[in-house]
Enzyme design. Structure first.
Site, PDB file in Angstrom:
ATOM      1  CE1 TYR A 146     -27.912  12.921 -23.271  1.00 17.46           C
ATOM      2  CE2 TYR A 146     -26.206  14.410 -24.073  1.00 17.46           C
ATOM      3  CZ  TYR A 146     -27.542  14.103 -23.877  1.00 17.46           C
ATOM      4  OH  TYR A 146     -28.510  14.990 -24.284  1.00 17.46           O
ATOM      5  CG  HIS A 162     -29.489   9.611 -26.982  1.00 18.38           C
ATOM      6  ND1 HIS A 162     -28.727  10.011 -25.898  1.00 18.38           N
ATOM      7  CD2 HIS A 162     -30.698  10.196 -26.818  1.00 18.38           C
ATOM      8  CE1 HIS A 162     -29.455  10.789 -25.127  1.00 18.38           C
ATOM      9  NE2 HIS A 162     -30.653  10.921 -25.671  1.00 18.38           N
TER      10      HIS A 162
END
Length: 315
Positions: free
Chosen positions: A243, A291
Site C-alpha cells: 500500500y 512501501h
C-alpha cells in the site's frame, strides 16, 4: 546626495520586485473561463499529458462522508487485506457514528478560474536539514505535514505553520486547535480509533501501543476515503508495494485540492543517505517494509519533470 538618492531608489525598486515575486502566486486575476485557476501556473493547465491523464482521476472521492460511505466490493476486498484478517465490522454503522461527531460535507470543491490555492507538502527527509526552506514553506496557503514531523527547533528549515497534519493511529501526535487532523485509515480499526478519541474514550484493541487520547479539534477532523487510498495504490503506483506511504498518499491528495503544489522533504540527502530531519537513525533500505519507496520517489520526480509539482530537494 545624488548618489545616495540613487542607491535608495535602487533598494526600494529591488524590495518592490521581491515583494511582487512572493505575492505573485496569490494574485486573483480576472482570467478567461478557459483558465483552470488564477495562479500564474496551474496544476491542470495544458492537461493533455497522457502520462498524467492516465493516473489522475478527478471523480474519485477524496474524503469519506455519509454520502459516499458505500465502499465498492473491490476496495473493500483490498482494504481488508491490509488488516491482516477480515473485519466483521459494519462500516455503515461506523460511518454514521463518525459523522455524528465530525464535519460531514463536500470539501475543497471550489476549484475554478478565480481560485489560486497553493499547497506545501512537507515530508520528513533529512534533506531538509540546512535547507533554509522555512519561510518559503510558510508562504503557502496550505502547509501539510505527515505523522510526527516536528517544527519546534527546526523552523528555519521546515517552517512553523501547519494547516493539515496527516496521521494514522500508530503515528498520532497532539496538534493545536487550528490544524486539521487528516486521518489516513489503513484499516477499519483506524476509524474506530478516531471515534474513541472523541467519544467512547476506549481504544478498541489492546495489542497496540496507541495513544488513548490526543489533543485535536474535532471540528477539523477529515478522513480520507479508502477508495482514494486504493486509487493512489493502483492508478499512481501501479500496485507496487502492499500500500502507499502516508507521504505519497498526501502528495496525491494535494493534487486534488490545490492549484499549485510544492513538495519538500521527500527523497534522500545529497550523499544518498535516508533519515528523518529530526533524528539520526539512518535507513539503508528505502524499499523496506510495505512501501515501494523507489517507485514513489520516481513518480514524484516524474511529476516534477512534467511541471505538475515543484520539488525541492534541499541541495
Amino acid at each position: 546626495m545624488v548618489l545616495c538618492s540613487t542607491k535608495r531608489l535602487q533598494k526600494l525598486f529591488l524590495g518592490l520586485i521581491i515583494t511582487c515575486l512572493v505575492m505573485l502566486n496569490h494574485i486573483q486575476l480576472d482570467l478567461p473561463s478557459k483558465e483552470t485557476c488564477a495562479c500564474v501556473q496551474c496544476l491542470m493547465d495544458g492537461d493533455v499529458d497522457p502520462w498524467f491523464r492516465e493516473r489522475y482521476k478527478s471523480p474519485v472521492p477524496v474524503f469519506l462522508s455519509r454520502g459516499n460511505s458505500e465502499i465498492s466490493p473491490n476496495t473493500w476486498e483490498w482494504w481488508q487485506r491490509l488488516q491482516g484478517r477480515p473485519s466483521k465490522e459494519n462500516i455503515s454503522a461506523i460511518v454514521q457514528t463518525l459523522f455524528s461527531l465530525f464535519p460531514d460535507g463536500e470539501l475543497y470543491s471550489d476549484a475554478g478560474p478565480r481560485r489560486c490555492r497553493t499547497c506545501a507538502v512537507v515530508g520528513n527527509s533529512g534533506n531538509l536539514q540546512g535547507s533554509q526552506y522555512g519561510p518559503l514553506i510558510d508562504s503557502h496557503d496550505f502547509v501539510i505535514r505527515m505523522n510526527r514531523g516536528p517544527t519546534a527547533g527546526f523552523e528555519k528549515d521546515v517552517g512553523s505553520r501547519t494547516t493539515h497534519r496527516a496521521m494514522y493511529p500508530e503515528s498520532a501526535k497532539d496538534i493545536d486547535n487550528s490544524t486539521h487532523l487528516v486521518l489516513v485509515p489503513f484499516k477499519v480499526k483506524d476509524l474506530q480509533w478516531v471515534v474513541s478519541l472523541f467519544a467512547t474514550k476506549d481504544i478498541p484493541w489492546a495489542n497496540q501501543k496507541l495513544k488513548p487520547k490526543i489533543q485535536a479539534n474535532k471540528d477539523k477532523v477529515m478522513i480520507l476515503n479508502p477508495e482514494f487510498i486504493r486509487y493512489v495504490h493502483e492508478s499512481w503506483l501501479k500496485k507496487q508495494g502492499l500500500y502507499p506511504s502516508t507521504g505519497f498518499i498526501i502528495l496525491v491528495f494535494s493534487l486534488h485540492i490545490c492549484d499549485q503544489v510544492s513538495v519538500f522533504g521527500f527523497g534522500a540527502k545529497e550523499d544518498g543517505t535516508w533519515h528523518h530531519y529530526y533524528d539520526k537513525k539512518y535507513h539503508l533500505h528505502f524499499n523496506r517494509g510495505n512501501h515501494k519507496g523507489s517507485n514513489e520517489y520516481n513518480t514524484t520526480l516524474e511529476l516534477h519533470q512534467r511541471n505538475k509539482i515543484q520539488m525541492y530537494k534541499g541541495w
